[in-house]
Every structure is written in C-alpha cells, then in structure tokens.
Write a protein that holds these residues in place. Structure first.
Motif, mmCIF file in Angstrom:
data_model
loop_
_atom_site.group_PDB
_atom_site.id
_atom_site.type_symbol
_atom_site.label_atom_id
_atom_site.label_comp_id
_atom_site.label_asym_id
_atom_site.label_seq_id
_atom_site.Cartn_x
_atom_site.Cartn_y
_atom_site.Cartn_z
ATOM 1 N N ASP A 7 1.660 3.238 -2.295
ATOM 2 C CA ASP A 7 1.118 4.307 -3.143
ATOM 3 C C ASP A 7 -0.362 4.579 -2.902
ATOM 4 O O ASP A 7 -0.959 5.388 -3.616
ATOM 5 N N THR A 8 -0.961 3.938 -1.935
ATOM 6 C CA THR A 8 -2.381 4.132 -1.633
ATOM 7 C C THR A 8 -2.565 5.446 -0.874
ATOM 8 O O THR A 8 -1.981 5.622 0.192
ATOM 9 N N ASN B 202 -0.129 9.318 2.736
ATOM 10 C CA ASN B 202 0.426 8.001 3.010
ATOM 11 C C ASN B 202 1.679 8.158 3.870
ATOM 12 O O ASN B 202 2.464 9.073 3.662
ATOM 13 N N TYR C 44 -3.251 5.942 3.211
ATOM 14 C CA TYR C 44 -2.989 4.686 3.920
ATOM 15 C C TYR C 44 -2.021 4.968 5.064
ATOM 16 O O TYR C 44 -1.030 5.659 4.896
ATOM 17 N N ASN D 134 0.811 -1.224 0.000
ATOM 18 C CA ASN D 134 0.000 0.000 0.000
ATOM 19 C C ASN D 134 0.839 1.267 0.000
ATOM 20 O O ASN D 134 0.361 2.336 0.380
#
Length: 129
Positions: free
Chosen positions: A33-34, A89, A37, A31
């Motif tokens: 690049d989410t 993120n 997150y 995750n």
C-alpha cells in the motif's frame, strides 16, 4: 583436511539466496500500500551467467578448479515497468504470494539435502552405527 565436500558451499550459497528472496518478497508484500513503491526481484540467474561467462573466458587457466558459487552475489532488480495501482505502486500480491510459496519449497528442499549430507557424514564418522 576438509571433511565437507564442495557441494556444501554451493548449498550454503543457495540457502543464502533463498533467504534473500524471502526478505525481498516479504518487503514487497509489506509495501503493498506504499505509494510509488516499486517491487523488487532477486536475480541470481544473472550472477550465475556472469560467473559462467567469466570461467569460459578464463579458459584453460581454470580447468583444474571446480565451478563454485562462492563469492557470487545475487542482483536485486527494481521493477519499474508496470503500475498496478493508481498510486504508482506495482506490487502484485498474487504473484508475491506464489513466489513466497515457491521459495519456501525450494528452501525446504535445500535444508533436506543438507540434512541428508550431514546424516551421511555422521554415519561415516560413527563407523556405520
């Protein structure tokens, strides 16, 4: 009759915690690049401290029982305090990769220890042969 000593339960729990850490770090990396997150960490030390405090509170009633890790659940904490990326993120790839490598070494050490204990048990069962 239990042929496995108490240490097997502790090693089993430690392997479970190590496997959980592997999953959490892998999820953090997946995750990276989410947006928004938040990275997660496994905090087994908090569970260990709680168990030690509970045993101390129980005092004399638990003197005949060994301190075991069975039944303790590690705590997964979300890191909300930082943001490394403009998208919110906070996964630090360098940290996650280092923790993944450290956890792999820990897991390998645990499996070697269990293998050694099983080898010793096999030698005893086979009469030293």
């Amino acid at each position: 009759m239990n042929i496995f000593p108490q240490s097997f339960q502790s090693l089993e729990q430690a392997l479970s915690v190590s496997a959980l850490k592997q999953k959490v770090h892998a999820a953090n990396i997946a995750n990276v690049d989410t947006p928004n997150y938040k990275s997660k960490q496994v905090d087994f030390q908090a569970a260990l401290n709680n168990a030690a405090a509970n045993q101390k509170m129980m005092g004399n009633r638990m003197n005949n029982q060994p301190f075991g890790l069975a039944g303790m659940q590690p705590i997964i904490k979300e890191n909300n305090g930082t943001a490394f990326n403009p998208n919110g993120n906070n996964v630090d790839m360098d940290y996650e990769m280092a923790e993944l490598a450290k956890n792999q070494l820990h897991y390998n050490a645990l499996t070697e220890r269990i293998s050694g204990k099983l080898s010793t048990l096999s030698t005893v069962i086979n009469g030293g042969r």
